[in-house]
Design an enzyme around this catalytic site. Structure first.
Site, PDB file in Angstrom:
ATOM      1  N   SER A  61       0.882  -1.183   0.000  1.00 29.10           N
ATOM      2  CA  SER A  61       0.000   0.000   0.000  1.00 29.10           C
ATOM      3  C   SER A  61       0.910   1.219   0.000  1.00 29.10           C
ATOM      4  O   SER A  61       2.068   1.132   0.437  1.00 29.10           O
ATOM      5  CB  SER A  61      -0.845  -0.007   1.276  1.00 29.10           C
ATOM      6  N   TYR A  63      -2.221  -1.457  10.347  1.00 34.16           N
ATOM      7  CA  TYR A  63      -2.097  -1.646   8.886  1.00 34.16           C
ATOM      8  C   TYR A  63      -0.803  -1.006   8.373  1.00 34.16           C
ATOM      9  O   TYR A  63      -0.068  -1.621   7.594  1.00 34.16           O
ATOM     10  CB  TYR A  63      -3.322  -1.002   8.235  1.00 34.16           C
TER      11      TYR A  63
HETATM   12  P1  NAI Z   1     -10.871  -6.675  -0.495  1.00 32.86           P
HETATM   13  O1  NAI Z   1     -11.464  -6.496   0.840  1.00 32.86           O
HETATM   14  O2  NAI Z   1     -11.731  -6.672  -1.691  1.00 32.86           O
HETATM   15  O3  NAI Z   1      -9.976  -7.972  -0.558  1.00 32.86           O
HETATM   16  C1  NAI Z   1      -9.275  -8.474   0.539  1.00 32.86           C
HETATM   17  C2  NAI Z   1      -9.021  -9.934   0.273  1.00 32.86           C
HETATM   18  O4  NAI Z   1      -8.253 -10.479   1.342  1.00 32.86           O
HETATM   19  C3  NAI Z   1     -10.309 -10.750   0.175  1.00 32.86           C
HETATM   20  O5  NAI Z   1     -10.230 -11.576  -0.962  1.00 32.86           O
HETATM   21  C4  NAI Z   1     -10.302 -11.607   1.432  1.00 32.86           C
HETATM   22  O6  NAI Z   1     -10.842 -12.889   1.209  1.00 32.86           O
HETATM   23  C5  NAI Z   1      -8.817 -11.726   1.675  1.00 32.86           C
HETATM   24  N1  NAI Z   1      -8.507 -12.049   3.074  1.00 32.86           N
HETATM   25  C6  NAI Z   1      -8.732 -11.306   4.187  1.00 32.86           C
HETATM   26  N2  NAI Z   1      -8.296 -11.961   5.272  1.00 32.86           N
HETATM   27  C7  NAI Z   1      -7.799 -13.147   4.835  1.00 32.86           C
HETATM   28  C8  NAI Z   1      -7.190 -14.253   5.458  1.00 32.86           C
HETATM   29  N3  NAI Z   1      -7.008 -14.282   6.784  1.00 32.86           N
HETATM   30  N4  NAI Z   1      -6.786 -15.291   4.687  1.00 32.86           N
HETATM   31  C9  NAI Z   1      -6.968 -15.282   3.345  1.00 32.86           C
HETATM   32  N5  NAI Z   1      -7.524 -14.250   2.692  1.00 32.86           N
HETATM   33  C10 NAI Z   1      -7.940 -13.205   3.436  1.00 32.86           C
HETATM   34  O7  NAI Z   1      -9.815  -5.485  -0.606  1.00 32.86           O
HETATM   35  P2  NAI Z   1      -8.700  -5.153  -1.707  1.00 32.86           P
HETATM   36  O8  NAI Z   1      -8.665  -3.700  -1.804  1.00 32.86           O
HETATM   37  O9  NAI Z   1      -8.878  -5.943  -2.938  1.00 32.86           O
HETATM   38  O10 NAI Z   1      -7.372  -5.605  -0.941  1.00 32.86           O
HETATM   39  C11 NAI Z   1      -6.381  -6.426  -1.537  1.00 32.86           C
HETATM   40  C12 NAI Z   1      -5.016  -5.970  -1.065  1.00 32.86           C
HETATM   41  O11 NAI Z   1      -4.767  -4.663  -1.577  1.00 32.86           O
HETATM   42  C13 NAI Z   1      -4.881  -5.877   0.462  1.00 32.86           C
HETATM   43  O12 NAI Z   1      -3.626  -6.367   0.850  1.00 32.86           O
HETATM   44  C14 NAI Z   1      -4.970  -4.388   0.716  1.00 32.86           C
HETATM   45  O13 NAI Z   1      -4.300  -4.005   1.884  1.00 32.86           O
HETATM   46  C15 NAI Z   1      -4.284  -3.845  -0.539  1.00 32.86           C
HETATM   47  N6  NAI Z   1      -4.576  -2.457  -0.814  1.00 32.86           N
HETATM   48  C16 NAI Z   1      -5.834  -2.030  -1.163  1.00 32.86           C
HETATM   49  C17 NAI Z   1      -6.065  -0.701  -1.421  1.00 32.86           C
HETATM   50  C18 NAI Z   1      -7.397  -0.180  -1.799  1.00 32.86           C
HETATM   51  O14 NAI Z   1      -7.581   1.051  -1.813  1.00 32.86           O
HETATM   52  N7  NAI Z   1      -8.357  -0.995  -2.145  1.00 32.86           N
HETATM   53  C19 NAI Z   1      -4.995   0.296  -1.296  1.00 32.86           C
HETATM   54  C20 NAI Z   1      -3.729  -0.254  -0.925  1.00 32.86           C
HETATM   55  C21 NAI Z   1      -3.540  -1.564  -0.691  1.00 32.86           C
END
Ligand code: NAI
Length: 255
Positions: free
Chosen positions: A143, A156
């Protein structure tokens, strides 16, 4: 960009950025293991979409904060598709808590999923790639908060800051094995992790005006970079992080 014959794992790929990466990899010919934690229906939907487009995929449920599960994820991927070329440590969560109100549980959970999951995902994937003697790609989705503070979300920031050094140090250690380790640091991307903000028009307006590009990013825009980093075209890129944020991180420095 071609990923024909490659095999990838994308953690947390039932949703958001991970889903876009899984679909993007499959569209370029990779066989993909889709991992989810809670939402089986969404994971199955991603699976179906890949199969209907003529691709190869499987779905595996599990918690990336458990090392035994990460080993299972790798073993079952190799059993199903014969090898492992690409590991994307994408799964992530947050508690939106500050230094004064974060509990031990908040800290342990965020560090466990976001940092420990990526750390051992990197370690175990690298061991598999070394045993297979063909190099590989490890992509860590961190991030902009690996580098820039986010007050009110400190566990985070600690986890993503740790990922920054995981990527750099593992990239240096694994380069002699032909394994690259690269971080992608998204800014604000339209995914379920940001639902609360994205449902509030005032918050969206404030956010858009803080982003030099004038809008939040889309998951596909992250997937395009991840696909290039997974391909042979990025052979010489390692131990660094790509910021992909419409200019947000740099603009915040000039406020
Ligand atoms: P999201 O909430 O759509 O996806 C998060 C994913 O992580 C989901 O597929 C969920 O099943 C999985 N997850 C959560 N806990 C888990 C666990 N214990 N074991 C296995 N899977 C688990 O959110 P997003 O945005 O797609 O996030 C994906 C990555 O991108 C994350 O690492 C997040 O920190 C990062 N990110 C997202 C940003 C944003 O603005 N959307 C910005 C910067 C980083």
């Amino acid at each position: 960009m071609d990923l024909q014959g490659k095999v990838a794992i994308v953690t947390g790929s039932d949703s958001g950025i991970g889903k876009a990466i899984a679909l993007g990899f499959a569209a370029k010919g990779a066989a993909v293991t889709i991992n989810y934690y809670k939402d089986q229906a969404s994971a199955e939907q991603v699976h179906q979409q890949i199969i209907q487009n003529g691709g190869k995929a499987q779905v595996i449920q599990g918690d990336v904060s458990q090392i035994s599960f990460l080993q299972e994820l790798i073993d079952r991927t190799v059993q199903a598709f014969g090898r492992l070329d690409i590991m994307v440590n994408n799964a992530g969560m947050e508690t939106r808590t500050s230094i004064l109100d974060s509990t031990e549980q908040d800290f342990d959970r965020v560090i466990g999923v976001d940092l420990k999951g990526a750390f051992f995902g990197t370690q175990l994937a690298a061991k598999q790639m070394i045993a297979e003697k063909h190099g590989g790609r490890i992509i860590n989705i961190s991030s902009i908060h690996e580098d820039r503070p986010m007050p009110g979300n400190i566990p985070y920031c600690c986890a993503k800051g740790g990922m920054r050094m995981l990527t750099r140090t593992a990239g240096v250690e694994l380069a002699p094995h032909g394994i690259t380790v690269v971080g992608i640091a998204p800014g604000a991307i339209a995914t379920p992790i940001n639902t609360e903000t994205l449902q509030d028009p005032q918050k969206v307006q404030k956010l858009n005006s803080a982003i030099p590009a004038g809008r939040v990013g889309q998951p596909d825009e992250i997937a395009h970079l991840a696909t290039w980093l997974a391909s042979d075209e990025s052979n010489y890129v390692t131990a660094c992080t790509y910021f992909i944020d419409g200019g947000l991180a740099e603009a915040s420095l000039s406020l």
